[in-house]
Design a protein around this motif. Structure first.
Motif, mmCIF file in Angstrom:
data_model
loop_
_atom_site.group_PDB
_atom_site.id
_atom_site.type_symbol
_atom_site.label_atom_id
_atom_site.label_comp_id
_atom_site.label_asym_id
_atom_site.label_seq_id
_atom_site.Cartn_x
_atom_site.Cartn_y
_atom_site.Cartn_z
ATOM 1 N N CYS A 71 -3.246 7.435 5.240
ATOM 2 C CA CYS A 71 -3.645 7.262 6.645
ATOM 3 C C CYS A 71 -4.069 5.825 6.944
ATOM 4 O O CYS A 71 -3.924 5.352 8.072
ATOM 5 C CB CYS A 71 -4.783 8.217 6.994
ATOM 6 S SG CYS A 71 -4.327 9.970 6.938
ATOM 7 N N PHE A 72 -4.575 5.123 5.944
ATOM 8 C CA PHE A 72 -5.023 3.754 6.156
ATOM 9 C C PHE A 72 -3.889 2.878 6.680
ATOM 10 O O PHE A 72 -4.095 2.029 7.557
ATOM 11 C CB PHE A 72 -5.579 3.180 4.859
ATOM 12 C CG PHE A 72 -5.930 1.721 4.936
ATOM 13 C CD1 PHE A 72 -7.062 1.301 5.614
ATOM 14 C CD2 PHE A 72 -5.115 0.767 4.337
ATOM 15 C CE1 PHE A 72 -7.372 -0.055 5.697
ATOM 16 C CE2 PHE A 72 -5.421 -0.582 4.404
ATOM 17 C CZ PHE A 72 -6.559 -0.995 5.087
ATOM 18 N N GLY A 120 -3.714 0.627 -2.619
ATOM 19 C CA GLY A 120 -3.038 1.916 -2.516
ATOM 20 C C GLY A 120 -3.257 2.769 -3.744
ATOM 21 O O GLY A 120 -3.492 3.981 -3.648
ATOM 22 N N ILE A 140 1.517 4.156 -3.085
ATOM 23 C CA ILE A 140 1.254 5.587 -2.892
ATOM 24 C C ILE A 140 2.512 6.412 -3.139
ATOM 25 O O ILE A 140 2.469 7.452 -3.814
ATOM 26 C CB ILE A 140 0.687 5.832 -1.484
ATOM 27 C CG1 ILE A 140 -0.739 5.279 -1.400
ATOM 28 C CG2 ILE A 140 0.694 7.328 -1.142
ATOM 29 C CD1 ILE A 140 -1.341 5.342 -0.022
ATOM 30 N N ALA A 200 -8.494 8.207 -5.335
ATOM 31 C CA ALA A 200 -9.716 8.757 -4.752
ATOM 32 C C ALA A 200 -9.450 9.832 -3.704
ATOM 33 O O ALA A 200 -10.215 10.791 -3.595
ATOM 34 C CB ALA A 200 -10.535 7.629 -4.118
ATOM 35 N N ALA A 201 -8.365 9.666 -2.926
ATOM 36 C CA ALA A 201 -8.174 10.543 -1.767
ATOM 37 C C ALA A 201 -6.825 11.228 -1.721
ATOM 38 O O ALA A 201 -6.543 11.945 -0.748
ATOM 39 C CB ALA A 201 -8.393 9.741 -0.477
ATOM 40 N N ALA A 203 -6.926 3.915 -3.711
ATOM 41 C CA ALA A 203 -7.155 4.897 -2.649
ATOM 42 C C ALA A 203 -6.495 6.223 -2.979
ATOM 43 O O ALA A 203 -7.074 7.301 -2.731
ATOM 44 C CB ALA A 203 -6.624 4.349 -1.316
ATOM 45 N N TYR A 204 -5.299 6.173 -3.542
ATOM 46 C CA TYR A 204 -4.603 7.412 -3.908
ATOM 47 C C TYR A 204 -5.381 8.169 -4.984
ATOM 48 O O TYR A 204 -5.490 9.401 -4.935
ATOM 49 C CB TYR A 204 -3.197 7.106 -4.396
ATOM 50 C CG TYR A 204 -2.446 8.344 -4.840
ATOM 51 C CD1 TYR A 204 -1.891 9.210 -3.903
ATOM 52 C CD2 TYR A 204 -2.321 8.660 -6.188
ATOM 53 C CE1 TYR A 204 -1.226 10.361 -4.307
ATOM 54 C CE2 TYR A 204 -1.656 9.799 -6.597
ATOM 55 C CZ TYR A 204 -1.114 10.647 -5.653
ATOM 56 O OH TYR A 204 -0.471 11.789 -6.058
ATOM 57 N N SER A 242 -4.999 9.159 1.574
ATOM 58 C CA SER A 242 -5.110 7.707 1.456
ATOM 59 C C SER A 242 -4.067 6.986 2.306
ATOM 60 O O SER A 242 -4.301 5.863 2.765
ATOM 61 C CB SER A 242 -4.959 7.295 -0.012
ATOM 62 O OG SER A 242 -3.703 7.725 -0.532
ATOM 63 N N TYR A 260 0.833 -1.207 0.000
ATOM 64 C CA TYR A 260 0.000 0.000 0.000
ATOM 65 C C TYR A 260 0.867 1.256 0.000
ATOM 66 O O TYR A 260 0.664 2.176 -0.803
ATOM 67 C CB TYR A 260 -0.901 -0.042 1.228
ATOM 68 C CG TYR A 260 -1.996 0.986 1.267
ATOM 69 C CD1 TYR A 260 -3.247 0.704 0.721
ATOM 70 C CD2 TYR A 260 -1.807 2.214 1.880
ATOM 71 C CE1 TYR A 260 -4.271 1.644 0.763
ATOM 72 C CE2 TYR A 260 -2.818 3.153 1.938
ATOM 73 C CZ TYR A 260 -4.050 2.861 1.376
ATOM 74 O OH TYR A 260 -5.060 3.798 1.418
#
Length: 247
Positions: free
Chosen positions: A225-226, A212, A28, A218-219, A215-216, A223, A24
């Motif tokens: 932080c997960f 990852g 990122i 999207a956020a 999430a990257y 991301s 992950y």
């Protein structure tokens, strides 16, 4: 639990969770920091060498990835070595160090966002903190989770998986020979156990890489932080697990 007792058996979910964190974070940092690998830092050397030919921006920080990884690994090792003989496990402390480094990585990413310059100092510092965090995790697995394959370097794991698969395929087609040789039967049983563990680690890393990236997209930097949340959960688990460090 008695303070002198050995640690409880390792839950099967822990190794793939660790590899998920590594994959992950790697995904990122690669996307956010211009091809920087935090977990598989040798990849940063390949990218840096290629960029010397096509684009020399950001080369220095990629070259510093391995020293940063080694620094994190060394600090974690000192923590474990200094606590040898203690009745309490170093696992929560080393997990806490990884979480601290990941938190600093995320904080710098959020502070500097958007990072548009590969040579930006804060972006470089964020990348090196993430590499150090993965170095901590690598030492943690090697010294405190004996028998668990490395969770952030998949080349050796892929090789081991292929070897164990070959062993199991051979046993499948030569069952009589395996049954007649207790030593060979024990080896096959060990290969079967190891195959399951290594396969779960590989799948965890793959899930982390895909998760990852998604999430990257999207956020953005939030991301990451997960990964901190997962490591925080592992801190809580390891604190409850108790026991002492393996010798």
């Amino acid at each position: 639990m008695n303070a002198t007792a050995g640690p409880a058996p390792l839950p099967r979910v822990v190794p793939p969770l660790l590899s998920l964190v590594a994959g992950y974070v790697d995904s990122i940092t690669f996307l956010a920091l211009f091809g920087f690998f935090a977990a598989q830092v040798t990849g940063s050397f390949v990218v840096a060498a290629a960029e010397l030919v096509v684009d020399d921006r950001g080369v220095a920080v990629k070259m510093l990835a391995i020293p940063a990884f080694m620094l994190g690994a060394g600090i974690a090792a000192i923590m474990v070595i200094a606590r040898r003989g203690s009745k309490r496990s170093s696992l929560p402390l080393v997990f806490a160090l990884e979480a601290l480094l990941l938190s600093a990585f995320v904080a710098l990413m959020l502070y500097a966002w958007p990072i548009t310059n590969p040579d930006a100092l804060i972006g470089a510092a964020a990348g090196l903190l993430s590499a150090a965090a993965m170095g901590v995790q690598s030492t943690l697995v090697r010294l405190l989770l004996r028998g668990v394959p490395q969770t952030n370097v998949m080349t050796g794991n892929s090789t081991q998986l292929a070897i164990d698969a070959a062993e199991l395929i051979y046993a499948r087609f030569r069952p009589a020979r395996v049954a007649a040789d207790p030593a060979l039967a024990a080896y096959v049983a060990e290969a079967r156990r190891r195959f399951a563990t290594v396969f779960s680690v590989l799948m965890g890393f793959l899930a982390g890489v895909l998760g990852g990236a998604l999430a990257y997209a999207a956020a953005g930097p939030f991301s990451a932080c997960f990964a901190i949340f997962v490591v925080a959960g592992l801190i809580a688990w390891s604190a409850r697990r108790g026991g002492s460090d393996p010798v």
